[in-house]
Design a protein around this motif. Structure first.
Motif, PDB file in Angstrom:
ATOM      1  N   PRO A  25    -104.436  31.997  -2.137  1.00 44.28           N
ATOM      2  CA  PRO A  25    -105.222  30.798  -1.846  1.00 44.28           C
ATOM      3  C   PRO A  25    -106.677  31.106  -1.521  1.00 44.28           C
ATOM      4  O   PRO A  25    -107.014  32.213  -1.093  1.00 44.28           O
ATOM      5  CB  PRO A  25    -104.511  30.216  -0.620  1.00 44.28           C
ATOM      6  CG  PRO A  25    -103.968  31.424   0.080  1.00 44.28           C
ATOM      7  CD  PRO A  25    -103.576  32.388  -1.011  1.00 44.28           C
ATOM      8  N   ARG A 313     -99.840  20.343   7.183  1.00 42.71           N
ATOM      9  CA  ARG A 313     -99.924  19.320   6.136  1.00 42.71           C
ATOM     10  C   ARG A 313     -99.358  17.985   6.610  1.00 42.71           C
ATOM     11  O   ARG A 313     -99.751  16.929   6.119  1.00 42.71           O
ATOM     12  CB  ARG A 313     -99.177  19.784   4.885  1.00 42.71           C
ATOM     13  CG  ARG A 313     -99.823  20.961   4.163  1.00 42.71           C
ATOM     14  CD  ARG A 313     -99.098  21.241   2.858  1.00 42.71           C
ATOM     15  NE  ARG A 313     -99.746  22.304   2.093  1.00 42.71           N
ATOM     16  CZ  ARG A 313     -99.436  23.584   2.194  1.00 42.71           C
ATOM     17  NH1 ARG A 313     -98.498  23.973   3.052  1.00 42.71           N
ATOM     18  NH2 ARG A 313    -100.059  24.493   1.454  1.00 42.71           N
ATOM     19  N   GLY A 331    -106.095  20.437   7.897  1.00 48.29           N
ATOM     20  CA  GLY A 331    -105.268  21.101   6.898  1.00 48.29           C
ATOM     21  C   GLY A 331    -104.693  20.136   5.884  1.00 48.29           C
ATOM     22  O   GLY A 331    -104.646  20.433   4.686  1.00 48.29           O
ATOM     23  N   SER A 335    -105.631  20.408   2.067  1.00 48.21           N
ATOM     24  CA  SER A 335    -104.525  20.644   1.150  1.00 48.21           C
ATOM     25  C   SER A 335    -104.482  19.591   0.047  1.00 48.21           C
ATOM     26  O   SER A 335    -104.190  19.898  -1.118  1.00 48.21           O
ATOM     27  CB  SER A 335    -103.198  20.649   1.913  1.00 48.21           C
ATOM     28  OG  SER A 335    -102.111  20.882   1.053  1.00 48.21           O
ATOM     29  N   GLU A 340    -102.650  24.287  -4.301  1.00 50.18           N
ATOM     30  CA  GLU A 340    -102.141  25.634  -4.025  1.00 50.18           C
ATOM     31  C   GLU A 340    -103.225  26.588  -3.546  1.00 50.18           C
ATOM     32  O   GLU A 340    -102.913  27.710  -3.119  1.00 50.18           O
ATOM     33  CB  GLU A 340    -101.474  26.214  -5.276  1.00 50.18           C
ATOM     34  CG  GLU A 340    -100.127  25.591  -5.603  1.00 50.18           C
ATOM     35  CD  GLU A 340     -99.412  26.344  -6.702  1.00 50.18           C
ATOM     36  OE1 GLU A 340    -100.063  27.189  -7.359  1.00 50.18           O
ATOM     37  OE2 GLU A 340     -98.208  26.103  -6.905  1.00 50.18           O
ATOM     38  N   TYR A 342    -104.820  26.139  -0.959  1.00 49.55           N
ATOM     39  CA  TYR A 342    -104.726  26.093   0.503  1.00 49.55           C
ATOM     40  C   TYR A 342    -103.307  26.499   0.889  1.00 49.55           C
ATOM     41  O   TYR A 342    -102.332  25.999   0.324  1.00 49.55           O
ATOM     42  CB  TYR A 342    -105.012  24.693   1.036  1.00 49.55           C
ATOM     43  CG  TYR A 342    -104.829  24.566   2.541  1.00 49.55           C
ATOM     44  CD1 TYR A 342    -105.811  25.021   3.408  1.00 49.55           C
ATOM     45  CD2 TYR A 342    -103.667  24.018   3.079  1.00 49.55           C
ATOM     46  CE1 TYR A 342    -105.648  24.938   4.785  1.00 49.55           C
ATOM     47  CE2 TYR A 342    -103.502  23.924   4.451  1.00 49.55           C
ATOM     48  CZ  TYR A 342    -104.496  24.377   5.299  1.00 49.55           C
ATOM     49  OH  TYR A 342    -104.328  24.288   6.667  1.00 49.55           O
ATOM     50  N   ALA A 343    -103.183  27.411   1.842  1.00 50.75           N
ATOM     51  CA  ALA A 343    -101.878  27.830   2.345  1.00 50.75           C
ATOM     52  C   ALA A 343    -101.880  27.761   3.858  1.00 50.75           C
ATOM     53  O   ALA A 343    -102.872  28.106   4.506  1.00 50.75           O
ATOM     54  CB  ALA A 343    -101.539  29.247   1.879  1.00 50.75           C
ATOM     55  N   PHE A 344    -100.763  27.321   4.423  1.00 52.00           N
ATOM     56  CA  PHE A 344    -100.649  27.187   5.878  1.00 52.00           C
ATOM     57  C   PHE A 344     -99.454  27.981   6.377  1.00 52.00           C
ATOM     58  O   PHE A 344     -98.318  27.759   5.967  1.00 52.00           O
ATOM     59  CB  PHE A 344    -100.503  25.721   6.276  1.00 52.00           C
ATOM     60  CG  PHE A 344    -100.103  25.520   7.717  1.00 52.00           C
ATOM     61  CD1 PHE A 344    -100.839  26.113   8.736  1.00 52.00           C
ATOM     62  CD2 PHE A 344     -99.002  24.746   8.044  1.00 52.00           C
ATOM     63  CE1 PHE A 344    -100.468  25.939  10.072  1.00 52.00           C
ATOM     64  CE2 PHE A 344     -98.633  24.558   9.369  1.00 52.00           C
ATOM     65  CZ  PHE A 344     -99.363  25.163  10.384  1.00 52.00           C
ATOM     66  N   ASP A 415     -95.953  27.123   4.505  1.00 54.64           N
ATOM     67  CA  ASP A 415     -95.789  28.218   3.539  1.00 54.64           C
ATOM     68  C   ASP A 415     -95.188  29.470   4.159  1.00 54.64           C
ATOM     69  O   ASP A 415     -94.759  30.373   3.440  1.00 54.64           O
ATOM     70  CB  ASP A 415     -97.142  28.556   2.911  1.00 54.64           C
ATOM     71  CG  ASP A 415     -97.700  27.384   2.122  1.00 54.64           C
ATOM     72  OD1 ASP A 415     -97.040  26.952   1.161  1.00 54.64           O
ATOM     73  OD2 ASP A 415     -98.776  26.877   2.477  1.00 54.64           O
TER      74      ASP A 415
END
Length: 425
Positions: A25, A313, A331, A335, A340, A342-344, A415
Motif C-alpha cells: 500500500p 474502516r 482511515g 480507504s 488497496e 490503504y492498509a490498516f 488487514d
C-alpha cells in the motif's frame, strides 16, 4: 479453537505485516488502542525501521540500469520504492519542525521535542528515539533517499483549537512573494485585523460552551471567505508557482491552505448549538487528517500511526458528555479513495495493569490471544475470522476510559492485527 487461532499468528516483523496484504500500500496504517505507552511506540519504531531498511536494501540490490531512472522519479515527486515517511497523530504544522531537523539538522533535538509535537508526545522517550534515529539515518544521504517525518493531525486538542493565524498568514506570505499583488484578495494586515487576539480562538471554554466560540462571528465568516479565495488563487497559479520555487514550497503552501480552511470550519462547528455538534467536530478533525494523509500518499509510501479509531474502516464512535457520537474516521475516508493502496493493521492488548486493565476474559478476542504462548504476534485477521465463523468472540469491556478494546465485528475490515500480551509501566 486455540489450535486454529495459533495457526493465524506470525512474528512481529515488517515482512510478516506486508505478507498479509495483497499489494504493497501507499499508506500502511498501524493503530493503537491507547495513548501514552512507550511500549507501543517502541514497536512502531521497530516496524518503521524495518520497512525503511528493507526498502534501502532492495534498492541497493537493484542498483544499475534503473538507478538513474529511480532517482529521476523521486526528484519529480513520483513513485518511491520502500517506505520513507512516518506520519503520526500530531499537529501537522508543528511536525514541520521535526521534518526540518531530521532532514537537515535544523535546530536541536531538545528544541524539536519541545516544540515539534502536540498532545504531549514530545515527552515520550520512544518519540525522542524515533527522531534521533531518523536524523542519524539521514546524515550524509541525498535528499531523495532521506526519511521524512509528518504530523497529520490538525492543530487541535480535545480541549481547544488553535488560531488559524499561522496557517493563514503563511499561505498569504507564500502567495504574495510569487504572484501579482492585484490578484491577492486582501493584505496581510487585513487578515491580522480580522484575526484579532489569538486568545479569542483558543479559549478552552468554547469546547463546552458554544456561545464562547468566535467561529460564527462576522470576522470569522470573512476570514473563511478570504481563506477560500487564497486557496483558490494557489490552485489557479500552480504552473507559475511550481516554475518559480521547489515543489516542496508548493506542497507546504497547500498544507497551510488545508489547515487554515480546516480550522475555520472547526471553529464554526464549535459555535454550533445543534445536537450534532460533537459528531460534526469529530468528523471535521478526521477530515483534516484524511486530507493530510492523501497529500502524503501522493508523495510516496508512508507508515501512519494513530489511535485505532482514527484509522479503522468502520464508522468510529465514542461516548462523550452528551452521549455517543459517531463519525467516519480518517482511515475510512482515505480507504474509500485509495482502495488497496490503504492498509490498516490494528493493535490489541492483553493487560495494562498500571491502568487497572487486567487479564482479559477468556471468551473475548484478547482473551483467546492472551492464552497463546507468544508475548506478541502479528495475527492474520482474514484467517482468524474464518476460524471463528459465526461464533464471534464476545466484545471486551474496558475498566479504564483511556483504553479501547478491539471490536471483533471489525475483523473483516482490518488487514491485520498486532497483539501484545502485557504492557509494562
Amino acid at each position: 479453537m486455540a489450535t486454529d487461532i495459533k495457526g493465524t499468528t506470525h512474528p512481529v516483523e515488517a515482512s510478516a505485516v506486508l505478507g498479509l496484504l495483497t499489494a504493497r500500500p501507499r499508506l500502511l496504517a498501524l493503530g493503537e488502542p491507547t495513548h501514552g505507552e512507550d511500549t507501543l511506540l517502541d514497536l512502531r519504531n521497530e516496524l518503521f525501521r524495518q520497512l525503511v531498511e528493507q526498502g534501502a536494501d532492495q534498492e541497493a540490490d537493484q542498483e544499475g540500469e534503473r538507478a538513474e531512472e529511480r532517482a529521476e522519479e523521486r526528484a519529480e515527486g513520483g513513485h518511491q520504492e520502500g517506505y520513507r515517511t512516518i506520519a503520526i497523530e500530531s499537529d501537522c504544522l508543528k511536525g514541520l519542525l521535526v521534518d526540518a531537523y531530521v532532514t537537515s539538522g535544523t535546530g536541536t533535538l531538545d528544541e524539536v521535542m519541545e516544540h515539534g509535537f502536540s498532545h504531549g508526545w514530545g515527552a515520550s522517550a520512544a518519540n525522542r528515539e524515533l527522531v534521533r534515529w531518523m536524523r542519524a539515518f539521514n546524515d550524509g544521504r541525498p535528499a531523495t533517499d532521506q526519511v521524512r517525518f509528518a504530523g497529520f493531525d490538525g492543530p487541535l486538542e480535545m480541549s481547544e483549537s488553535a488560531s488559524p493565524r499561522r496557517a493563514l498568514l503563511a499561505l498569504h506570505g507564500h502567495l504574495s512573494a510569487q504572484v501579482d499583488a492585484d490578484l491577492l484578495p486582501c493584505t496581510a494586515e487585513a487578515l491580522d485585523r480580522l484575526l484579532g487576539a489569538d486568545e479569542r480562538w483558543t479559549d478552552p471554554a468554547a469546547m463546552m460552551d458554544p456561545s464562547q466560540s468566535v467561529g460564527k462571528s462576522t470576522e470569522a465568516c470573512q476570514l473563511r471567505l478570504l481563506a477560500d479565495d487564497l486557496v483558490s488563487l494557489l490552485d489557479t497559479q500552480t504552473p507559475q508557482l511550481l516554475a518559480a520555487a521547489p515543489r516542496e514550497d508548493w506542497d507546504r503552501a497547500r498544507l497551510y491552505g488545508r489547515t487554515a480552511l480546516g480550522l475555520l470550519r472547526y471553529h464554526s462547528a464549535m459555535a454550533d448549538t445543534s445536537p450534532a455538534r460533537m459528531s460534526r467536530l469529530c468528523a471535521l478533525r478526521d477530515s483534516m487528517m484524511a486530507d493530510n494523509l492523501l497529500a502524503l500518499a501522493a508523495r510516496g509510501p508512508a507508515m501512519v500511526h494513530a489511535q485505532n479509531a482514527h484509522l479503522q474502516r468502520a464508522k468510529s464512535s465514542m461516548r462523550m458528555w452528551q452521549g455517543v457520537v459517531e463519525w467516519w474516521s480518517a482511515g475510512a475516508l482515505v480507504s474509500a479513495r485509495l482502495g488497496e493502496e490503504y492498509a490498516f493493521v490494528a493493535t490489541a492488548l492483553g493487560t495494562i495493569r498500571h491502568q487497572g486493565v487486567d487479564a482479559p476474559a477468556p471468551d473475548t478476542l484478547e482473551g483467546l490471544l492472551y492464552a497463546l504462548p507468544e508475548d506478541r504476534c502479528v495475527v492474520d485477521t482474514a484467517r482468524l475470522a474464518d476460524a471463528f465463523g459465526d461464533a464471534a468472540p464476545a466484545p471486551r469491556e474496558s475498566p479504564w476510559f483511556g483504553y479501547a478494546p478491539f471490536d471483533p465485528a471489525h475483523l473483516a475490515g482490518t488487514d491485520g492485527l498486532v497483539f501484545l500480551k502485557d504492557v509494562p509501566q
